[in-house]
Design an enzyme around this catalytic site. Structure first.
Site, mmCIF file in Angstrom:
data_model
loop_
_atom_site.group_PDB
_atom_site.id
_atom_site.type_symbol
_atom_site.label_atom_id
_atom_site.label_comp_id
_atom_site.label_asym_id
_atom_site.label_seq_id
_atom_site.Cartn_x
_atom_site.Cartn_y
_atom_site.Cartn_z
ATOM 1 N N ASP A 70 0.862 -1.184 0.000
ATOM 2 C CA ASP A 70 0.000 0.000 0.000
ATOM 3 C C ASP A 70 0.893 1.227 0.000
ATOM 4 O OD1 ASP A 70 -2.360 -1.473 0.065
ATOM 5 O OD2 ASP A 70 -2.449 -1.494 2.241
ATOM 6 N N ASP A 117 -6.951 -1.384 -4.656
ATOM 7 C CA ASP A 117 -7.975 -1.101 -3.646
ATOM 8 C C ASP A 117 -8.968 -0.063 -4.169
ATOM 9 O OD1 ASP A 117 -6.579 -2.802 -1.911
ATOM 10 O OD2 ASP A 117 -5.524 -1.142 -0.949
#
Length: 153
Positions: free
Chosen positions: A117, A135
């Protein structure tokens, strides 16, 4: 059926390519937990390894369980997409976003054991949990999916 496949491939390839490219760049060029300020007080690029799913949820669970559940969800959405009589472009596009984002994160989990991330939005001290392009694809796809389904209720 052909139209659905064309839309799926047209969404799948760019999302997968750019998400994997960005994750690779962050993983190889930015140290773990290093932050690069892009817009002071609002947006950073940060390197975070996420062993769980959204917001680190299920990070204490077996990565094999997460891989299996993700694969089953992807298969269920693909099945629904090609078996449903609904053929709106919005439904196909939204399903394609979900499939491609989930698949990209699935690949990361299979080959790395975690997902990288790197997008870090915040307002001063209040941070939204870090996330990645895949995401975003899943979230936007899910919102659009529900909008497309509401049209048929």
């Amino acid at each position: 059926m052909k139209k659905k496949l064309i839309i799926l491939i047209s969404v799948f390839i760019p999302v997968l390519f750019f998400d994997q490219l960005l994750k690779y760049f962050v993983n190889t060029q930015i140290s773990l937990f290093q932050e690069i300020t892009v817009i002071k007080h609002y947006f950073n690029i940060v390197h975070v390894d996420n062993a769980g799913v959204a917001f680190g949820f299920m990070s204490n669970y077996s990565s094999l369980l997460i891989v299996i559940l993700t694969a089953l969800i992807i298969l269920a959405i693909v099945y629904f997409l090609f078996k449903t009589k609904i053929s709106s472009n919005l439904l196909v596009f939204s399903s394609s976003l979900i499939i491609s984002g989930a698949f990209s994160n699935l690949l990361s989990r299979i080959f790395q054991g975690y997902v990288v991330d790197f997008l870090d939005f915040h307002i001063y001290g209040y941070h939204w949990p870090s996330f990645n392009l895949a995401d975003s694809s899943v979230v936007v796809g899910t919102i659009l999916f529900f909008i497309s389904i509401v049209k048929y209720i």
